[in-house]
Design a protein around this motif. Structure first.
Motif, PDB file in Angstrom:
ATOM      1  N   TRP A  38       0.832  -1.199   0.000  1.00  0.00           N
ATOM      2  CA  TRP A  38       0.000   0.000   0.000  1.00  0.00           C
ATOM      3  C   TRP A  38       0.874   1.259   0.000  1.00  0.00           C
ATOM      4  N   LEU A  39       1.940   1.262   0.800  1.00  0.00           N
ATOM      5  CA  LEU A  39       2.828   2.417   0.825  1.00  0.00           C
ATOM      6  C   LEU A  39       3.487   2.638  -0.535  1.00  0.00           C
ATOM      7  N   HIS A  40       3.867   1.558  -1.210  1.00  0.00           N
ATOM      8  CA  HIS A  40       4.475   1.717  -2.534  1.00  0.00           C
ATOM      9  C   HIS A  40       3.480   2.345  -3.504  1.00  0.00           C
ATOM     10  N   SER A  41       2.214   1.929  -3.436  1.00  0.00           N
ATOM     11  CA  SER A  41       1.205   2.427  -4.372  1.00  0.00           C
ATOM     12  C   SER A  41       0.668   3.798  -3.989  1.00  0.00           C
ATOM     13  N   TYR A  42       0.532   4.068  -2.694  1.00  0.00           N
ATOM     14  CA  TYR A  42      -0.159   5.272  -2.241  1.00  0.00           C
ATOM     15  C   TYR A  42       0.739   6.267  -1.505  1.00  0.00           C
ATOM     16  N   GLY A  43       1.967   5.884  -1.196  1.00  0.00           N
ATOM     17  CA  GLY A  43       2.859   6.809  -0.517  1.00  0.00           C
ATOM     18  C   GLY A  43       3.301   7.949  -1.421  1.00  0.00           C
ATOM     19  N   PRO A  44       3.512   9.138  -0.854  1.00  0.00           N
ATOM     20  CA  PRO A  44       3.504   9.426   0.576  1.00  0.00           C
ATOM     21  C   PRO A  44       2.080   9.456   1.143  1.00  0.00           C
ATOM     22  N   ALA A  45       1.946   8.859   2.301  1.00  0.00           N
ATOM     23  CA  ALA A  45       0.650   8.792   2.963  1.00  0.00           C
ATOM     24  C   ALA A  45       0.889   8.715   4.463  1.00  0.00           C
ATOM     25  N   THR A  46      -0.185   8.792   5.214  1.00  0.00           N
ATOM     26  CA  THR A  46      -0.051   8.860   6.663  1.00  0.00           C
ATOM     27  C   THR A  46      -0.577   7.604   7.346  1.00  0.00           C
ATOM     28  N   GLU A  47      -0.243   7.496   8.602  1.00  0.00           N
ATOM     29  CA  GLU A  47      -0.780   6.429   9.446  1.00  0.00           C
ATOM     30  C   GLU A  47      -2.309   6.448   9.409  1.00  0.00           C
ATOM     31  N   ALA A  48      -2.883   7.644   9.454  1.00  0.00           N
ATOM     32  CA  ALA A  48      -4.343   7.775   9.424  1.00  0.00           C
ATOM     33  C   ALA A  48      -4.912   7.289   8.092  1.00  0.00           C
ATOM     34  N   ASP A  49      -4.191   7.544   6.994  1.00  0.00           N
ATOM     35  CA  ASP A  49      -4.642   7.064   5.688  1.00  0.00           C
ATOM     36  C   ASP A  49      -4.696   5.539   5.659  1.00  0.00           C
ATOM     37  N   LEU A  50      -3.635   4.899   6.163  1.00  0.00           N
ATOM     38  CA  LEU A  50      -3.593   3.439   6.149  1.00  0.00           C
ATOM     39  C   LEU A  50      -4.670   2.855   7.057  1.00  0.00           C
ATOM     40  N   LYS A  51      -4.890   3.455   8.211  1.00  0.00           N
ATOM     41  CA  LYS A  51      -5.941   2.973   9.114  1.00  0.00           C
ATOM     42  C   LYS A  51      -7.300   3.065   8.440  1.00  0.00           C
ATOM     43  N   TRP A  52      -7.548   4.195   7.763  1.00  0.00           N
ATOM     44  CA  TRP A  52      -8.829   4.347   7.069  1.00  0.00           C
ATOM     45  C   TRP A  52      -8.977   3.318   5.956  1.00  0.00           C
ATOM     46  N   TRP A  53      -7.936   3.132   5.158  1.00  0.00           N
ATOM     47  CA  TRP A  53      -8.028   2.257   3.989  1.00  0.00           C
ATOM     48  C   TRP A  53      -8.214   0.799   4.386  1.00  0.00           C
ATOM     49  N   THR A  54      -7.525   0.359   5.423  1.00  0.00           N
ATOM     50  CA  THR A  54      -7.609  -1.049   5.815  1.00  0.00           C
ATOM     51  C   THR A  54      -8.761  -1.361   6.738  1.00  0.00           C
ATOM     52  N   GLY A  55      -9.101  -0.410   7.616  1.00  0.00           N
ATOM     53  CA  GLY A  55     -10.069  -0.712   8.659  1.00  0.00           C
ATOM     54  C   GLY A  55      -9.443  -1.417   9.849  1.00  0.00           C
ATOM     55  N   TRP A  56      -8.098  -1.510   9.884  1.00  0.00           N
ATOM     56  CA  TRP A  56      -7.411  -2.127  11.020  1.00  0.00           C
ATOM     57  C   TRP A  56      -7.478  -1.213  12.238  1.00  0.00           C
ATOM     58  N   THR A  57      -7.167  -1.792  13.395  1.00  0.00           N
ATOM     59  CA  THR A  57      -7.046  -0.973  14.598  1.00  0.00           C
ATOM     60  C   THR A  57      -5.763  -0.147  14.501  1.00  0.00           C
ATOM     61  N   LEU A  58      -5.686   0.899  15.299  1.00  0.00           N
ATOM     62  CA  LEU A  58      -4.490   1.740  15.293  1.00  0.00           C
ATOM     63  C   LEU A  58      -3.264   0.932  15.708  1.00  0.00           C
ATOM     64  N   THR A  59      -3.444   0.022  16.658  1.00  0.00           N
ATOM     65  CA  THR A  59      -2.320  -0.821  17.082  1.00  0.00           C
ATOM     66  C   THR A  59      -1.838  -1.693  15.933  1.00  0.00           C
ATOM     67  N   GLU A  60      -2.767  -2.287  15.198  1.00  0.00           N
ATOM     68  CA  GLU A  60      -2.380  -3.128  14.056  1.00  0.00           C
ATOM     69  C   GLU A  60      -1.656  -2.312  12.988  1.00  0.00           C
ATOM     70  N   VAL A  61      -2.142  -1.109  12.743  1.00  0.00           N
ATOM     71  CA  VAL A  61      -1.503  -0.239  11.754  1.00  0.00           C
ATOM     72  C   VAL A  61      -0.072   0.089  12.172  1.00  0.00           C
ATOM     73  N   ARG A  62       0.111   0.460  13.413  1.00  0.00           N
ATOM     74  CA  ARG A  62       1.440   0.865  13.878  1.00  0.00           C
ATOM     75  C   ARG A  62       2.421  -0.307  13.870  1.00  0.00           C
ATOM     76  N   LYS A  63       1.961  -1.490  14.219  1.00  0.00           N
ATOM     77  CA  LYS A  63       2.839  -2.658  14.181  1.00  0.00           C
ATOM     78  C   LYS A  63       3.214  -3.014  12.751  1.00  0.00           C
ATOM     79  N   ALA A  64       2.257  -2.908  11.840  1.00  0.00           N
ATOM     80  CA  ALA A  64       2.537  -3.209  10.439  1.00  0.00           C
ATOM     81  C   ALA A  64       3.546  -2.220   9.871  1.00  0.00           C
ATOM     82  N   LEU A  65       3.364  -0.945  10.175  1.00  0.00           N
ATOM     83  CA  LEU A  65       4.293   0.068   9.685  1.00  0.00           C
ATOM     84  C   LEU A  65       5.675  -0.103  10.311  1.00  0.00           C
ATOM     85  N   ALA A  66       5.724  -0.475  11.565  1.00  0.00           N
ATOM     86  CA  ALA A  66       7.013  -0.701  12.213  1.00  0.00           C
ATOM     87  C   ALA A  66       7.760  -1.839  11.531  1.00  0.00           C
ATOM     88  N   ALA A  67       7.029  -2.854  11.097  1.00  0.00           N
ATOM     89  CA  ALA A  67       7.660  -3.973  10.397  1.00  0.00           C
ATOM     90  C   ALA A  67       8.196  -3.543   9.035  1.00  0.00           C
TER      91      ALA A  67
END
Length: 389
Positions: A225-254
């Protein structure tokens, strides 16, 4: 001044044209490539899958897209991000399933069993398992089948139950059971009745997707998603996926994204090392369908959509209608009238070169659709006005 690399609005629009395969020189050669370019194609409206793929392909008739969906099965529909139906490549499907669809399936099953218990007919998990097994047996025996055909073959699907404690209305078991089987990956949507734009699908028995650890799957989805939609924000990814904020932050950290600076002074994220400029590209125009991923990929779309243009292009629930694009910016909307004509309206003055390119694209789209007629499921003020003339 910040030492972060600057990614301008013009650069973001260039990225969109190139990475979303919308500029002619970047067009995909296969349907799965077109889907992967935007991670997933919205599929709530059946026509969107075809029109979104068509806009990103160097060549591709409706029949070619049907072949990818139903014969080659290189593209499949999954109930996934934001509890919404998407079409994804079969390569990516196990990651979408593990990251998102599995959790939805568990919640759907728990909710359905709760309603069955509240209904008081003695229907429970064992009864549901027996019904599901009967549906799969029916599909094995009779091949691709509609919901009505399955209900005829499995009498239990014709039962009614009261939906929710205190409710006075009834609903059928069939829709819920089929939805659960699809969410679990045990059945998939096959050719619909009628044209390619129909949502009256037949169903086929299939095997669940290979298991992938959920954390690994979310990291892979976030990276793509970051490759296709970046630059983007944590809030953008949370909205697009519907994941919890914790899940988003762990995924981005990885993923370990890099941070960049935007023209408005805010910061955003890109894939590691992805801070350079995109190759130059030719001017391009596109007529994208309602809910197209390029219009729905961010919570904040101000870099490609003037906020003043939102009211005519969106319905009351926040669904965007058919849009006209010029070089990575939404500049208007379009519709198909009953006689097949593609009509559009510009919401500003993009210039004579843009006007000619957009008019030419409208002619090409009309020729591609031929005798087929498309009405978006979620209709917007501008689309309605254009149809009415």
């Amino acid at each position: 001044m910040s030492s972060l690399p600057l990614l301008s609005t013009a650069e973001r629009r260039r990225r969109l044209g190139h990475r979303h395969r919308l500029s002619p020189s970047a067009h995909a050669t296969t349907v799965s490539e077109a889907a992967d370019a935007v991670v997933a194609l919205h599929a709530t409206d059946a026509a969107t899958v075809f029109l979104s793929a068509r806009a990103r392909l160097s060549e591709g008739s409706p029949a070619a897209i049907e072949q990818a969906l139903y014969e080659d099965v290189t593209l499949v529909r999954l109930l996934s991000m934001r509890n919404t139906l998407f079409a994804v490549s079969t390569e990516l499907a196990p990651y979408v399933d593990a990251s998102t669809a599995r959790g939805i399936a568990v919640k759907e099953r728990r909710t359905f069993l709760k309603h069955l218990e509240e209904d008081g007919q003695g229907l429970d998990a064992d009864w549901l398992a027996h019904v599901e097994s009967s549906v799969l047996d029916a599909l094995d025996a009779q091949g691709p089948s509609t919901g009505s055909q399955l209900s005829a073959a499995v009498p239990a699907l014709r039962r009614k139950f009261v939906y929710g404690r205190g409710k006075k209305y009834e609903t059928g078991v069939a829709t819920r059971v089929i939805r659960l089987l699809a969410a679990d990956g045990r059945i998939r949507r096959d050719r619909p009745r009628g044209s390619w734009a129909s949502s009256q699908y037949r169903w086929v028995h299939t095997e669940p997707w290979p298991a992938v650890p959920a954390a690994e799957a979310r990291a892979e989805i976030a990276r793509r998603w970051l490759h296709s939609y970046g630059p983007a924000t944590e809030a953008d990814l949370k909205w697009w996926t519907g994941w919890t904020l914790t899940e988003v932050r762990k995924a981005l950290a990885a993923v370990g994204p890099d941070e960049v600076r935007l023209e408005d002074g805010t910061t955003a994220l890109v894939c590691p090392g992805d801070t350079g400029t995109e190759p130059g590209q030719e001017p391009w125009a596109a007529l994208l369908p309602a809910l197209d991923p390029s219009a729905m990929g961010w919570a904040d779309r101000s870099f490609h959509l003037d906020p003043a243009h939102r009211p005519p292009l969106f319905d009351h629930s926040g669904n965007i209608g058919p849009t006209v694009w010029w070089n990575g910016e939404i500049v208007g909307g379009w519709a198909q009238r009953g006689d097949g004509e593609i009509v559009h309206r510009l919401l500003g003055d993009p210039g004579s070169e843009a006007e000619k390119a957009i008019a030419d694209e409208a002619v090409r789209l009309a020729a591609w659709l031929g005798a087929d007629r498309i009405t978006p499921r979620f209709r917007t003020p501008l689309e309605r006005e254009l149809v009415a003339g």
